[in-house]
Design a protein around this motif. Sequence first.
Motif, PDB file in Angstrom:
ATOM      1  N   VAL A 138       1.151  -1.569  -0.013  1.00 22.56           N
ATOM      2  CA  VAL A 138      -0.070  -0.244   0.094  1.00 22.56           C
ATOM      3  C   VAL A 138       1.147   1.179   0.033  1.00 22.56           C
ATOM      4  O   VAL A 138       0.835   2.196  -0.985  1.00 22.56           O
ATOM      5  CB  VAL A 138      -1.375   0.027   1.200  1.00 22.56           C
ATOM      6  N   ARG A 139       2.212   1.309   0.948  1.00 29.46           N
ATOM      7  CA  ARG A 139       3.025   2.275   0.941  1.00 29.46           C
ATOM      8  C   ARG A 139       3.505   2.160  -0.876  1.00 29.46           C
ATOM      9  O   ARG A 139       3.557   3.413  -0.884  1.00 29.46           O
ATOM     10  CB  ARG A 139       4.117   2.636   2.046  1.00 29.46           C
ATOM     11  N   LYS A 140       3.809   1.857  -1.375  1.00 25.78           N
ATOM     12  CA  LYS A 140       4.841   1.745  -2.512  1.00 25.78           C
ATOM     13  C   LYS A 140       3.673   2.314  -3.292  1.00 25.78           C
ATOM     14  O   LYS A 140       3.323   2.748  -4.286  1.00 25.78           O
ATOM     15  CB  LYS A 140       4.422   0.247  -2.883  1.00 25.78           C
ATOM     16  N   GLN A 141       1.931   1.789  -2.864  1.00 25.35           N
ATOM     17  CA  GLN A 141       1.083   2.708  -4.441  1.00 25.35           C
ATOM     18  C   GLN A 141       0.602   3.657  -4.426  1.00 25.35           C
ATOM     19  O   GLN A 141       0.579   5.009  -5.166  1.00 25.35           O
ATOM     20  CB  GLN A 141       0.486   1.526  -4.370  1.00 25.35           C
ATOM     21  N   ALA A 142       1.465   4.320  -3.089  1.00 21.79           N
ATOM     22  CA  ALA A 142       0.902   5.844  -2.570  1.00 21.79           C
ATOM     23  C   ALA A 142       1.521   6.241  -3.436  1.00 21.79           C
ATOM     24  O   ALA A 142       1.344   7.391  -3.618  1.00 21.79           O
ATOM     25  CB  ALA A 142       0.630   5.709  -0.813  1.00 21.79           C
ATOM     26  N   ALA A 143       2.700   6.125  -2.809  1.00 16.45           N
ATOM     27  CA  ALA A 143       3.972   6.930  -3.269  1.00 16.45           C
ATOM     28  C   ALA A 143       4.450   6.847  -5.241  1.00 16.45           C
ATOM     29  O   ALA A 143       4.533   7.630  -5.487  1.00 16.45           O
ATOM     30  CB  ALA A 143       5.580   6.017  -2.587  1.00 16.45           C
ATOM     31  N   ASP A 144       3.991   5.537  -5.532  1.00 16.94           N
ATOM     32  CA  ASP A 144       3.880   5.866  -6.833  1.00 16.94           C
ATOM     33  C   ASP A 144       2.815   7.002  -7.671  1.00 16.94           C
ATOM     34  O   ASP A 144       2.513   7.534  -7.786  1.00 16.94           O
ATOM     35  CB  ASP A 144       3.253   4.925  -7.610  1.00 16.94           C
ATOM     36  N   GLY A 145       1.810   6.459  -6.807  1.00 17.33           N
ATOM     37  CA  GLY A 145       0.264   7.713  -7.050  1.00 17.33           C
ATOM     38  C   GLY A 145       0.700   9.084  -6.780  1.00 17.33           C
ATOM     39  O   GLY A 145       0.848  10.074  -7.429  1.00 17.33           O
ATOM     40  N   LEU A 146       1.074   9.269  -5.957  1.00 18.60           N
ATOM     41  CA  LEU A 146       1.485  10.217  -5.676  1.00 18.60           C
ATOM     42  C   LEU A 146       3.099  10.686  -6.617  1.00 18.60           C
ATOM     43  O   LEU A 146       2.728  12.131  -7.106  1.00 18.60           O
ATOM     44  CB  LEU A 146       2.675  10.379  -4.784  1.00 18.60           C
ATOM     45  N   ASP A 147       3.784  10.237  -6.791  1.00 19.73           N
ATOM     46  CA  ASP A 147       4.856  10.615  -7.967  1.00 19.73           C
ATOM     47  C   ASP A 147       4.303  10.928  -9.265  1.00 19.73           C
ATOM     48  O   ASP A 147       5.003  11.836 -10.383  1.00 19.73           O
ATOM     49  CB  ASP A 147       6.191   9.454  -8.473  1.00 19.73           C
ATOM     50  N   ALA A 148       3.047   9.946  -9.568  1.00 14.25           N
ATOM     51  CA  ALA A 148       2.585  10.488 -10.926  1.00 14.25           C
ATOM     52  C   ALA A 148       1.905  11.600 -11.186  1.00 14.25           C
ATOM     53  O   ALA A 148       1.597  12.024 -11.897  1.00 14.25           O
ATOM     54  CB  ALA A 148       1.551   9.113 -11.647  1.00 14.25           C
ATOM     55  N   TYR A 149       1.282  12.241  -9.693  1.00 12.79           N
ATOM     56  CA  TYR A 149       0.477  13.224  -9.378  1.00 12.79           C
ATOM     57  C   TYR A 149       1.479  14.417  -9.762  1.00 12.79           C
ATOM     58  O   TYR A 149       1.060  15.113 -10.227  1.00 12.79           O
ATOM     59  CB  TYR A 149      -0.076  13.641  -8.184  1.00 12.79           C
ATOM     60  N   ALA A 150       2.004  13.955  -9.448  1.00 11.19           N
ATOM     61  CA  ALA A 150       3.606  14.923  -9.164  1.00 11.19           C
ATOM     62  C   ALA A 150       3.885  15.015 -10.362  1.00 11.19           C
ATOM     63  O   ALA A 150       3.930  16.689 -10.770  1.00 11.19           O
ATOM     64  CB  ALA A 150       4.948  14.350  -8.444  1.00 11.19           C
ATOM     65  N   LYS A 151       3.822  14.654 -11.691  1.00  8.73           N
ATOM     66  CA  LYS A 151       4.066  14.821 -12.948  1.00  8.73           C
ATOM     67  C   LYS A 151       2.753  15.630 -13.611  1.00  8.73           C
ATOM     68  O   LYS A 151       3.638  15.582 -14.585  1.00  8.73           O
ATOM     69  CB  LYS A 151       4.422  13.131 -13.757  1.00  8.73           C
ATOM     70  N   LYS A 152       2.561  15.590 -12.783  1.00  7.11           N
ATOM     71  CA  LYS A 152       1.158  16.160 -14.413  1.00  7.11           C
ATOM     72  C   LYS A 152       1.767  17.985 -14.503  1.00  7.11           C
ATOM     73  O   LYS A 152       2.107  18.240 -13.310  1.00  7.11           O
ATOM     74  CB  LYS A 152      -0.404  16.244 -13.593  1.00  7.11           C
TER      75      LYS A 152
END
Length: 152
Positions: A138-152
């Motif tokens: 869950v922590r990895k998925q959350a970090a990946d989701g935040l990384d993807a959001y940051a790239k927007k």
Amino acid sequence: MPNQDTINRFYRAFQERDGATMSACYAPDATFRDPVFELSGDRVGLMWRMLTERGKDLRVEFSNVVADENAGSADWQAWYSFSKTGRKVHNVIRARFRFRGGLIVDHVDDFDFWRWSRQALGPAGLLLGWTPMLRAKVRKQAADGLDAYAKK
């Protein structure tokens, strides 16, 4: 108390899904920790902007706000649909804060991860929510989701 005002401003902005105002409550070098995220600097505000933007049915209530010149705390609850599964979640959180110059420098949210995972993930959370393996996933998925959001 100025720090109590900061906590109230933070949670009122949360209720209004105003991630920008929430971000402005933090010092540039702030840290945030909870069972899912461990963040510092700009990523703290970025997380709140992401969560408030995505939380279409998010409802937040807060209470028991106390603060002095250095520290504070609050209790808060959130109701929302978990984006990965669409399942309804009611999370109960205890927040602790440290302040510098009227801004949050350290924010720790404590909640029962197993309780959260049972609601958010259903049977998988019930069976595995107590395990370090599921928490790491869950922590990895959350970090990946935040990384993807940051790239927007």
